[in-house]
Design an enzyme around this catalytic site. Structure first.
Site, PDB file in Angstrom:
ATOM      1  N   GLU A  43      -1.243   8.839   3.052  1.00 39.93           N
ATOM      2  CA  GLU A  43      -1.196   7.490   2.455  1.00 39.93           C
ATOM      3  C   GLU A  43       0.160   7.219   1.808  1.00 39.93           C
ATOM      4  O   GLU A  43       0.666   8.043   1.043  1.00 39.93           O
ATOM      5  CB  GLU A  43      -2.322   7.372   1.419  1.00 39.93           C
ATOM      6  CG  GLU A  43      -3.070   6.082   1.508  1.00 39.93           C
ATOM      7  CD  GLU A  43      -3.816   5.886   2.832  1.00 39.93           C
ATOM      8  OE1 GLU A  43      -3.291   5.157   3.700  1.00 39.93           O
ATOM      9  OE2 GLU A  43      -4.904   6.448   2.991  1.00 39.93           O
ATOM     10  N   HIS A  44       0.702   6.053   2.151  1.00 38.32           N
ATOM     11  CA  HIS A  44       2.023   5.600   1.685  1.00 38.32           C
ATOM     12  C   HIS A  44       3.148   6.499   2.206  1.00 38.32           C
ATOM     13  O   HIS A  44       4.268   6.427   1.731  1.00 38.32           O
ATOM     14  CB  HIS A  44       2.077   5.485   0.153  1.00 38.32           C
ATOM     15  CG  HIS A  44       1.290   4.302  -0.346  1.00 38.32           C
ATOM     16  ND1 HIS A  44       1.882   3.124  -0.743  1.00 38.32           N
ATOM     17  CD2 HIS A  44      -0.050   4.106  -0.476  1.00 38.32           C
ATOM     18  CE1 HIS A  44       0.947   2.259  -1.121  1.00 38.32           C
ATOM     19  NE2 HIS A  44      -0.243   2.838  -0.967  1.00 38.32           N
ATOM     20  N   ALA A 132     -10.866  -5.295   2.698  1.00 33.78           N
ATOM     21  CA  ALA A 132     -11.476  -3.988   2.438  1.00 33.78           C
ATOM     22  C   ALA A 132     -10.480  -2.857   2.627  1.00 33.78           C
ATOM     23  O   ALA A 132     -10.826  -1.693   2.501  1.00 33.78           O
ATOM     24  CB  ALA A 132     -12.672  -3.780   3.360  1.00 33.78           C
ATOM     25  N   SER A 135      -7.290  -2.945   7.375  1.00 36.77           N
ATOM     26  CA  SER A 135      -6.276  -3.544   8.247  1.00 36.77           C
ATOM     27  C   SER A 135      -6.759  -4.678   9.126  1.00 36.77           C
ATOM     28  O   SER A 135      -6.458  -4.728  10.317  1.00 36.77           O
ATOM     29  CB  SER A 135      -5.655  -2.487   9.163  1.00 36.77           C
ATOM     30  OG  SER A 135      -4.866  -1.650   8.427  1.00 36.77           O
ATOM     31  N   GLU A 169       4.436  -9.068  10.436  1.00 36.88           N
ATOM     32  CA  GLU A 169       3.891  -8.909   9.084  1.00 36.88           C
ATOM     33  C   GLU A 169       5.017  -8.862   8.036  1.00 36.88           C
ATOM     34  O   GLU A 169       4.954  -9.520   7.006  1.00 36.88           O
ATOM     35  CB  GLU A 169       3.066  -7.615   9.018  1.00 36.88           C
ATOM     36  CG  GLU A 169       2.564  -7.258   7.645  1.00 36.88           C
ATOM     37  CD  GLU A 169       1.064  -7.387   7.490  1.00 36.88           C
ATOM     38  OE1 GLU A 169       0.364  -7.427   8.517  1.00 36.88           O
ATOM     39  OE2 GLU A 169       0.608  -7.468   6.343  1.00 36.88           O
ATOM     40  N   ASP A 181      -0.525   0.693  10.283  1.00 39.47           N
ATOM     41  CA  ASP A 181      -1.709  -0.086  10.662  1.00 39.47           C
ATOM     42  C   ASP A 181      -1.594  -0.649  12.076  1.00 39.47           C
ATOM     43  O   ASP A 181      -2.548  -0.603  12.856  1.00 39.47           O
ATOM     44  CB  ASP A 181      -1.934  -1.221   9.653  1.00 39.47           C
ATOM     45  CG  ASP A 181      -2.086  -0.683   8.244  1.00 39.47           C
ATOM     46  OD1 ASP A 181      -2.360   0.529   8.100  1.00 39.47           O
ATOM     47  OD2 ASP A 181      -1.921  -1.450   7.298  1.00 39.47           O
ATOM     48  N   TYR A 233       2.162  -2.482  -4.420  1.00 44.84           N
ATOM     49  CA  TYR A 233       2.595  -1.850  -3.162  1.00 44.84           C
ATOM     50  C   TYR A 233       4.124  -1.855  -3.098  1.00 44.84           C
ATOM     51  O   TYR A 233       4.763  -0.834  -2.832  1.00 44.84           O
ATOM     52  CB  TYR A 233       2.000  -2.603  -1.962  1.00 44.84           C
ATOM     53  CG  TYR A 233       2.280  -1.935  -0.633  1.00 44.84           C
ATOM     54  CD1 TYR A 233       1.357  -1.070  -0.060  1.00 44.84           C
ATOM     55  CD2 TYR A 233       3.476  -2.156   0.044  1.00 44.84           C
ATOM     56  CE1 TYR A 233       1.612  -0.441   1.162  1.00 44.84           C
ATOM     57  CE2 TYR A 233       3.753  -1.535   1.254  1.00 44.84           C
ATOM     58  CZ  TYR A 233       2.814  -0.689   1.813  1.00 44.84           C
ATOM     59  OH  TYR A 233       3.074  -0.068   3.018  1.00 44.84           O
TER      60      TYR A 233
HETATM   61  C1  GLA Z   1      -1.140  -0.438   3.859  1.00 45.68           C
HETATM   62  C2  GLA Z   1       0.122  -0.660   4.691  1.00 45.68           C
HETATM   63  C3  GLA Z   1       0.471   0.584   5.499  1.00 45.68           C
HETATM   64  C4  GLA Z   1       0.493   1.834   4.639  1.00 45.68           C
HETATM   65  C5  GLA Z   1      -0.774   1.904   3.786  1.00 45.68           C
HETATM   66  C6  GLA Z   1      -0.729   3.046   2.819  1.00 45.68           C
HETATM   67  O1  GLA Z   1      -2.242  -0.300   4.705  1.00 45.68           O
HETATM   68  O2  GLA Z   1      -0.056  -1.744   5.561  1.00 45.68           O
HETATM   69  O3  GLA Z   1       1.724   0.398   6.136  1.00 45.68           O
HETATM   70  O4  GLA Z   1       1.644   1.888   3.855  1.00 45.68           O
HETATM   71  O5  GLA Z   1      -1.001   0.717   3.053  1.00 45.68           O
HETATM   72  O6  GLA Z   1      -0.764   4.258   3.461  1.00 45.68           O
END
Ligand code: GLA
Length: 391
Positions: A43-44, A132, A135, A169, A181, A233
Site C-alpha cells: 500500500e502506497h 469503498a 477503485s 486520472e 489501480d 493522500y
Molecule cells: C489509491 C491510489 C493507488 C495507490 C493506493 C494506495 O488506491 O489510487 O495508486 O496509491 O491508493 O496503495
C-alpha cells in the site's frame, strides 16, 4: 452472510446493453468490462516505484459502446443526466468536471498519446461499490479505455494501457494517484494476483486460488465516511518524495531493508521516518508474500497482511478506528491475517480466512461494530476475477 452483497443479482452487462438500446434506439456494437480491485498487499508503494499485489474483483464496470457521427455521448445507470462532449472538452485537461471527467479524461489521454479515438455513444453500468476504496474510478477509466480501443480498433499494447488511464486520472481528473489501480483493472487474471513492479511495469501473474486451499478472502467495507482522503493522500505522497530527495535516491523503492536504519538516521523528522519505514518494510512484505504464494504456502501470508496493517496504522497513519476494529475482530475470530486495503482513511478491510469460517468472521466484525455504535459494515467473499475484456 447477513451483510452479503449478492453479486449475481446485479448484472451490469445486461443493464449497460439495455441502457444503450433505450437511450440510442439501437443495439451497441459491443460490451467491454473492467473490474474494481482489492490490493492483497503493497500500500502506497506504487508511487514510490515499488511493488504491489492486487487482484481483480468480480464486480466491474461495463461499457456498451457504438459508433457516433461526432463527439461522445455518455449515459450511466447511476447518474440521472447523460453527458455529451466534443473536441473542445478534450482539447486540454480539466475542461469537464463531475463523473464525465473520467470518460473525457480517457479520450483526452488517448488522443494525447497520438491515438485516433473514434466518436462514440456509450452506456455505462457498474456494480463496483463507489467510495469503498476498491477503485471504482479506475474501473470506469479502464472500461472506457478498453471500449474505445475495441470500438476504434486502436493499436495500443496492453502494457501501455494502464499509463494512459492513469494520465486521465492524474492530469484530467486531477487526482495524484499511482499506477496500481489501473494496472490491476487492466492486467489482472482470474485466479491470480498481479505482482507489479511499478518502476518497470513488469508483471507476474501469481496463482492465488484461495478456494482450492479451503480458504477465502473476506472483504469488509467499513462504510466509514472517507475523511480528508484527497489532502492526506497528497500529503503522504509529498512526504515520500521529500524523503527520497533527502536520501538522494530516485524513489523510496531504492532503500532496501538493509539500508533502512541508516536512512532513518538521516531523516531528522520523526513523521518522515515513519513514512519511510512503512514504504521500505511494505515493499519487502510484498516480496515475501509473493515468495510464500509461489511456494504454495497461502496461509503463511497471514502474518504479513497483519504486519502491513500495523505499519499503515502506526507508521503511515492512514487507518481509521472502523478499519482497525474490523481487522482486530477478524483476527480474534480466527483469520490468518487481515489488513486495510486501498488508499486509506476508510474503505475496505480484507481478511484471509478458512472458507467455512467466512460467515462467522463477517458476523464477528458486525458484532464489534454494533458494540461500538458504528454503522453496519458490508461483507463479501472475493475470488480473483479477470481484468479488462470484451464480453
Ligand atoms: C489509491 C491510489 C493507488 C495507490 C493506493 C494506495 O488506491 O489510487 O495508486 O496509491 O491508493 O496503495
Amino acid at each position: 452472510m447477513a451483510t452479503d452483497i449478492d453479486v449475481a443479482a446485479l448484472d451490469p452487462a445486461a443493464t449497460a446493453a439495455a441502457g444503450f438500446a433505450s437511450r440510442y434506439g439501437t443495439a451497441p456494437a459491443g460490451l467491454w468490462a473492467a473490474p474494481g480491485r482489492v490490493n492483497l498487499i503493497g500500500e502506497h508503494t506504487d508511487y514510490n516505484d515499488g511493488f504491489v499485489l492486487p487482484f481483480a474483483l468480480p464486480q466491474r464496470v461495463v461499457v456498451a459502446a457504438g459508433p457516433a457521427r461526432a463527439g461522445w455521448q455518455v449515459s450511466s445507470d447511476t447518474q440521472p443526466d447523460p453527458v455529451s462532449f466534443g473536441d473542445a472538452e478534450v482539447a486540454r485537461p480539466g475542461v469537464l468536471g463531475g463523473w464525465a471527467a473520467y470518460v473525457a479524461g480517457v479520450v483526452w489521454a488517448l488522443r494525447d498519446a497520438g491515438l485516433p479515438v473514434p466518436p462514440a455513444r456509450l452506456a455505462i453500468a457498474s456494480d463496483v461499490p463507489v467510495g469503498a476504496g476498491v477503485s471504482s474510478s479506475a474501473a470506469l477509466e479502464s472500461a472506457v479505455l478498453t471500449a474505445l480501443i475495441g470500438l476504434g480498433g486502436l493499436d495500443l499494447p496492453v502494457e501501455r494501457r494502464p499509463g494512459i488511464a492513469q494520465r486521465a486520472e492524474n492530469a484530467y481528473v486531477g487526482a495524484p494517484t499511482g499506477i496500481m489501480d489501473q494496472a490491476a483493472s487492466i492486467r489482472c487474471r482470474a485466479g491470480h494476483a498481479l505482482f507489479l513492479d511499478c518502476r518497470t511495469q513488469q508483471v507476474q501473474h501469481i496463482p492465488f486460488d484461495v478456494a482450492a486451499h479451503g480458504l477465502a478472502v473476506l472483504v469488509v467495507d467499513s462504510n466509514a465516511p472517507h475523511r480528508h482522503v484527497d489532502g492526506e493522500y497528497g500529503a503522504r505522497r509529498s512526504s515520500c518524495e521529500a524523503a527520497a530527495r533527502l536520501l538522494g535516491v530516485p524513489a523510496l523503492r531504492d532503500i532496501t531493508p538493509d539500508g533502512l536504519d541508516e536512512a532513518l538516521h538521516r531523516c531528522a523528522d520523526a513523521v518522515m521516518r515513519r513514512r519511510v519505514r512503512h514504504i521500505v518494510t511494505e515493499n519487502q512484505r510484498v516480496l515475501d508474500t509473493v515468495a510464500r504464494l509461489s511456494g504454495g504456502r497461502i496461509r503463511e501470508i497471514g502474518p504479513l497482511l497483519t504486519a502491513s496493517h500495523a505499519s499503515m496504522r502506526d507508521d503511515f497513519e492512514i487507518t481509521v478506528p472502523e478499519v482497525d476494529v474490523a481487522v482486530e475482530a477478524a483476527l480474534t475470530a480466527g483469520a490468518y491475517g487481515a489488513r486495510m486495503t486501498g488508499g486509506g482513511f476508510g474503505g475496505c478491510v480484507l481478511a484471509l480466512v478458512d472458507a467455512a469460517r467466512a460467515e462467522e468472521t463477517a458476523a464477528a466484525v458486525e458484532a464489534a461494530y454494533g458494540a461500538r455504535g458504528f454503522p453496519a459494515p458490508t461483507a463479501w467473499v472475493a475470488a480473483p476475477g479477470p481484468g479488462a475484456t470484451r464480453l
